[in-house]
Design a protein around this motif. Structure first.
Motif, PDB file in Angstrom:
ATOM      1  N   ASP A 193       0.825  -1.117   0.005  1.00  0.00           N
ATOM      2  CA  ASP A 193       0.098  -0.087  -0.030  1.00  0.00           C
ATOM      3  C   ASP A 193       0.794   1.103   0.146  1.00  0.00           C
ATOM      4  O   ASP A 193       1.978   1.139  -0.153  1.00  0.00           O
ATOM      5  CB  ASP A 193      -0.984   0.155   0.826  1.00  0.00           C
ATOM      6  CG  ASP A 193      -0.286   0.271   2.642  1.00  0.00           C
ATOM      7  OD1 ASP A 193       0.933   0.226   2.591  1.00  0.00           O
ATOM      8  OD2 ASP A 193      -1.007   0.206   3.573  1.00  0.00           O
ATOM      9  N   ASP A 194       0.198   2.678   0.073  1.00  0.00           N
ATOM     10  CA  ASP A 194       0.983   3.556   0.182  1.00  0.00           C
ATOM     11  C   ASP A 194       2.023   3.740   1.204  1.00  0.00           C
ATOM     12  O   ASP A 194       2.752   4.903   1.216  1.00  0.00           O
ATOM     13  CB  ASP A 194       0.244   4.741  -0.132  1.00  0.00           C
ATOM     14  CG  ASP A 194      -1.013   5.063   0.888  1.00  0.00           C
ATOM     15  OD1 ASP A 194      -1.043   4.060   2.043  1.00  0.00           O
ATOM     16  OD2 ASP A 194      -2.122   5.681   0.799  1.00  0.00           O
ATOM     17  N   LYS A 195       1.630   3.162   2.362  1.00  0.00           N
ATOM     18  CA  LYS A 195       2.638   3.265   3.281  1.00  0.00           C
ATOM     19  C   LYS A 195       3.895   2.115   3.322  1.00  0.00           C
ATOM     20  O   LYS A 195       4.480   1.914   4.249  1.00  0.00           O
ATOM     21  CB  LYS A 195       1.729   2.971   4.665  1.00  0.00           C
ATOM     22  CG  LYS A 195       0.899   4.155   4.879  1.00  0.00           C
ATOM     23  CD  LYS A 195       0.054   4.221   6.085  1.00  0.00           C
ATOM     24  CE  LYS A 195      -0.602   5.058   6.645  1.00  0.00           C
ATOM     25  NZ  LYS A 195      -1.546   4.843   7.741  1.00  0.00           N
ATOM     26  N   GLY A 196       3.793   1.213   2.355  1.00  0.00           N
ATOM     27  CA  GLY A 196       4.793   0.127   2.097  1.00  0.00           C
ATOM     28  C   GLY A 196       4.412  -1.093   2.901  1.00  0.00           C
ATOM     29  O   GLY A 196       5.162  -1.869   2.812  1.00  0.00           O
ATOM     30  N   ARG A 197       3.307  -1.121   3.236  1.00  0.00           N
ATOM     31  CA  ARG A 197       2.753  -2.324   3.950  1.00  0.00           C
ATOM     32  C   ARG A 197       2.417  -3.396   2.998  1.00  0.00           C
ATOM     33  O   ARG A 197       1.796  -3.377   2.096  1.00  0.00           O
ATOM     34  CB  ARG A 197       1.632  -2.035   4.865  1.00  0.00           C
ATOM     35  CG  ARG A 197       2.018  -1.140   6.258  1.00  0.00           C
ATOM     36  CD  ARG A 197       0.937  -0.837   6.962  1.00  0.00           C
ATOM     37  NE  ARG A 197      -0.239   0.050   6.276  1.00  0.00           N
ATOM     38  CZ  ARG A 197      -1.235   0.395   6.851  1.00  0.00           C
ATOM     39  NH1 ARG A 197      -1.415   0.444   7.949  1.00  0.00           N
ATOM     40  NH2 ARG A 197      -2.114   1.124   6.075  1.00  0.00           N
ATOM     41  N   GLN A 198       2.763  -4.731   3.235  1.00  0.00           N
ATOM     42  CA  GLN A 198       2.508  -5.711   2.277  1.00  0.00           C
ATOM     43  C   GLN A 198       1.086  -6.031   2.323  1.00  0.00           C
ATOM     44  O   GLN A 198       0.241  -6.166   2.941  1.00  0.00           O
ATOM     45  CB  GLN A 198       3.295  -7.035   2.922  1.00  0.00           C
ATOM     46  CG  GLN A 198       4.851  -7.098   2.469  1.00  0.00           C
ATOM     47  CD  GLN A 198       5.360  -8.283   2.692  1.00  0.00           C
ATOM     48  OE1 GLN A 198       5.388  -8.810   4.115  1.00  0.00           O
ATOM     49  NE2 GLN A 198       6.151  -8.843   1.797  1.00  0.00           N
ATOM     50  N   ILE A 199       0.943  -6.561   1.033  1.00  0.00           N
ATOM     51  CA  ILE A 199      -0.599  -7.071   0.555  1.00  0.00           C
ATOM     52  C   ILE A 199      -0.338  -8.358  -0.010  1.00  0.00           C
ATOM     53  O   ILE A 199       0.112  -8.667  -0.957  1.00  0.00           O
ATOM     54  CB  ILE A 199      -1.516  -5.934  -0.426  1.00  0.00           C
ATOM     55  CG1 ILE A 199      -1.616  -4.509   0.249  1.00  0.00           C
ATOM     56  CG2 ILE A 199      -2.787  -6.478  -0.824  1.00  0.00           C
ATOM     57  CD1 ILE A 199      -2.109  -3.619  -0.636  1.00  0.00           C
ATOM     58  N   GLY A 200      -0.963  -9.522   0.499  1.00  0.00           N
ATOM     59  CA  GLY A 200      -0.948 -10.694   0.044  1.00  0.00           C
ATOM     60  C   GLY A 200      -2.381 -11.345  -0.170  1.00  0.00           C
ATOM     61  O   GLY A 200      -3.387 -10.797  -0.115  1.00  0.00           O
ATOM     62  N   SER A 201      -2.481 -12.633  -0.415  1.00  0.00           N
ATOM     63  CA  SER A 201      -3.693 -13.442  -0.777  1.00  0.00           C
ATOM     64  C   SER A 201      -3.368 -14.813   0.159  1.00  0.00           C
ATOM     65  O   SER A 201      -2.497 -15.142   0.677  1.00  0.00           O
ATOM     66  CB  SER A 201      -3.438 -14.017  -2.193  1.00  0.00           C
ATOM     67  OG  SER A 201      -3.405 -13.221  -3.073  1.00  0.00           O
ATOM     68  N   VAL A 202      -4.865 -14.934   0.743  1.00  0.00           N
ATOM     69  CA  VAL A 202      -5.072 -15.998   1.666  1.00  0.00           C
ATOM     70  C   VAL A 202      -5.062 -17.221   0.775  1.00  0.00           C
ATOM     71  O   VAL A 202      -6.227 -17.359  -0.044  1.00  0.00           O
ATOM     72  CB  VAL A 202      -6.213 -16.039   2.585  1.00  0.00           C
ATOM     73  CG1 VAL A 202      -6.468 -17.171   3.275  1.00  0.00           C
ATOM     74  CG2 VAL A 202      -5.983 -14.874   3.395  1.00  0.00           C
ATOM     75  N   TYR A 203      -4.226 -18.486   0.904  1.00  0.00           N
ATOM     76  CA  TYR A 203      -4.334 -19.603   0.091  1.00  0.00           C
ATOM     77  C   TYR A 203      -4.772 -20.657   1.151  1.00  0.00           C
ATOM     78  O   TYR A 203      -4.800 -21.893   0.439  1.00  0.00           O
ATOM     79  CB  TYR A 203      -2.976 -19.721  -0.344  1.00  0.00           C
ATOM     80  CG  TYR A 203      -1.822 -20.248   0.575  1.00  0.00           C
ATOM     81  CD1 TYR A 203      -1.477 -21.514   0.876  1.00  0.00           C
ATOM     82  CD2 TYR A 203      -0.936 -18.995   0.859  1.00  0.00           C
ATOM     83  CE1 TYR A 203      -0.501 -21.926   1.769  1.00  0.00           C
ATOM     84  CE2 TYR A 203       0.098 -19.344   1.850  1.00  0.00           C
ATOM     85  CZ  TYR A 203       0.394 -20.889   2.282  1.00  0.00           C
ATOM     86  OH  TYR A 203       1.302 -21.174   3.142  1.00  0.00           O
ATOM     87  N   ALA A 204      -4.871 -20.670   2.245  1.00  0.00           N
ATOM     88  CA  ALA A 204      -5.524 -21.645   3.003  1.00  0.00           C
ATOM     89  C   ALA A 204      -5.911 -21.167   4.379  1.00  0.00           C
ATOM     90  O   ALA A 204      -5.377 -20.294   4.948  1.00  0.00           O
ATOM     91  CB  ALA A 204      -4.256 -22.913   3.631  1.00  0.00           C
ATOM     92  N   ALA A 205      -6.903 -21.562   5.030  1.00  0.00           N
ATOM     93  CA  ALA A 205      -7.267 -21.355   6.256  1.00  0.00           C
ATOM     94  C   ALA A 205      -8.095 -22.489   7.284  1.00  0.00           C
ATOM     95  O   ALA A 205      -8.548 -23.309   6.516  1.00  0.00           O
ATOM     96  CB  ALA A 205      -8.400 -20.023   6.242  1.00  0.00           C
ATOM     97  N   ARG A 206      -8.001 -22.095   8.605  1.00  0.00           N
ATOM     98  CA  ARG A 206      -8.711 -22.891   9.383  1.00  0.00           C
ATOM     99  C   ARG A 206      -9.396 -22.234  10.400  1.00  0.00           C
ATOM    100  O   ARG A 206      -9.066 -21.272  11.027  1.00  0.00           O
ATOM    101  CB  ARG A 206      -7.699 -23.936  10.178  1.00  0.00           C
ATOM    102  CG  ARG A 206      -8.440 -25.069  10.948  1.00  0.00           C
ATOM    103  CD  ARG A 206      -7.163 -25.941  11.423  1.00  0.00           C
ATOM    104  NE  ARG A 206      -6.825 -25.333  12.562  1.00  0.00           N
ATOM    105  CZ  ARG A 206      -5.333 -24.993  12.763  1.00  0.00           C
ATOM    106  NH1 ARG A 206      -4.527 -25.046  11.221  1.00  0.00           N
ATOM    107  NH2 ARG A 206      -4.677 -24.395  13.556  1.00  0.00           N
ATOM    108  N   ILE A 207     -10.686 -22.839  10.845  1.00  0.00           N
ATOM    109  CA  ILE A 207     -11.568 -21.990  11.674  1.00  0.00           C
ATOM    110  C   ILE A 207     -11.881 -23.063  12.648  1.00  0.00           C
ATOM    111  O   ILE A 207     -12.712 -24.209  12.370  1.00  0.00           O
ATOM    112  CB  ILE A 207     -12.713 -21.482  11.219  1.00  0.00           C
ATOM    113  CG1 ILE A 207     -12.475 -20.285  10.027  1.00  0.00           C
ATOM    114  CG2 ILE A 207     -13.540 -20.641  12.112  1.00  0.00           C
ATOM    115  CD1 ILE A 207     -13.464 -19.461   9.425  1.00  0.00           C
ATOM    116  N   ASP A 208     -11.736 -23.057  13.790  1.00  0.00           N
ATOM    117  CA  ASP A 208     -12.173 -23.680  15.129  1.00  0.00           C
ATOM    118  C   ASP A 208     -11.910 -25.366  14.734  1.00  0.00           C
ATOM    119  O   ASP A 208     -12.452 -26.193  14.721  1.00  0.00           O
ATOM    120  CB  ASP A 208     -13.883 -23.683  15.244  1.00  0.00           C
ATOM    121  CG  ASP A 208     -14.039 -22.530  15.742  1.00  0.00           C
ATOM    122  OD1 ASP A 208     -13.394 -21.714  16.541  1.00  0.00           O
ATOM    123  OD2 ASP A 208     -15.419 -21.964  15.516  1.00  0.00           O
TER     124      ASP A 208
END
Length: 251
Positions: A193-208
């Protein structure tokens, strides 16, 4: 039978055949075959028309097509397939209706932002568990950021606080935490972003403790944002640290 007789017989039969309907039918059949082959050549894979259609279709495809299919994105096509599956699965009509409503709710525009803030996502998670935390006197959830050896980021988190196991002097392993989000980043490091913070993609996730794809129960803000990340085209902005979160019961 003499040659003259055979010749006369052939002339007779050829004349009779030519006067009938069969020659026209044969000619029609071959004309049909000829046109079929010509059209096949025009529209076939190696024909001029086929090549033009192929190029037009390729040009119309999204640039991130590989990513779309790799993550099985939660778009209108997938939603349609899921609805059709449920409609033919024999479940009760009311269950189908409620499932469709859940899908439609997640697919609404306001639930599918282009970029999701990791801070907002984890704050939504904290909000979901504040009531239980107050009863248990939990000060903060257990949230851990772990960089991947491939340049990504693993986020493990649990509503319970970070504490030592009663049966061991060591804290719980991150793999024993109930939830996880795995993020990949562009290897060239251009997605910021304009502050230099990384932007990525979620390729896997787990809930509970379960993979997100095994359940459809996107009710809270946290669950809907996570669905947008995992099934949708949303990106995630890493704009916080693991120690930024608290249940606020001692504030």
């Amino acid at each position: 039978m003499s040659d003259q007789t055979l010749q006369a017989l052939l002339v007779e039969r050829v004349t009779a055949f030519a006067a009938g309907d069969q020659p026209a039918a044969i000619i029609d059949e071959h004309v049909k075959i000829m046109f079929t082959k010509v059209i096949d050549n025009c529209f076939g894979r190696y024909g001029d028309m086929g090549k033009q259609v192929e190029e037009s279709i390729k040009a119309a495809l999204p640039a991130n097509l590989a990513t779309v299919f790799e993550l099985t994105r939660y778009n209108d096509m997938i939603a349609k397939v899921l609805k059709e599956k449920w409609e033919t699965s024999g479940v009760e009509a009311d269950m189908v209706r409620r499932a469709q409503e859940a899908i439609d709710e997640v697919l609404t525009k306001d639930q599918m932002p282009e970029v999701v803030s990791l801070l907002d996502l984890l704050e939504a998670f904290v909000d979901d568990h504040k009531e239980g935390a107050a009863e248990e006197r939990w000060e903060r959830p257990d949230i851990r950021f772990q960089e991947s050896e491939y340049g990504g980021l693993h986020i493990y988190f649990d509503k319970k606080p970070k504490e030592e196991s009663p049966y061991s002097s060591r804290e719980r392993s991150e793999y024993n935490l109930d939830n996880a989000i795995h993020i990949s980043f562009d290897k060239r490091g251009k997605d910021r972003d304009d502050k230099g913070r990384q932007i990525g993609s979620v390729y896997a996730a787990r809930i509970d403790g379960e993979k997100i794809g095994q359940t459809l129960r996107f009710r809270s803000k946290f669950e809907k944002l996570l669905a947008a990340l995992y099934f949708g085209a949303s990106k995630i902005l890493v704009d916080c640290e693991e120690d930024d979160f608290s249940y606020g019961i001692y504030d």
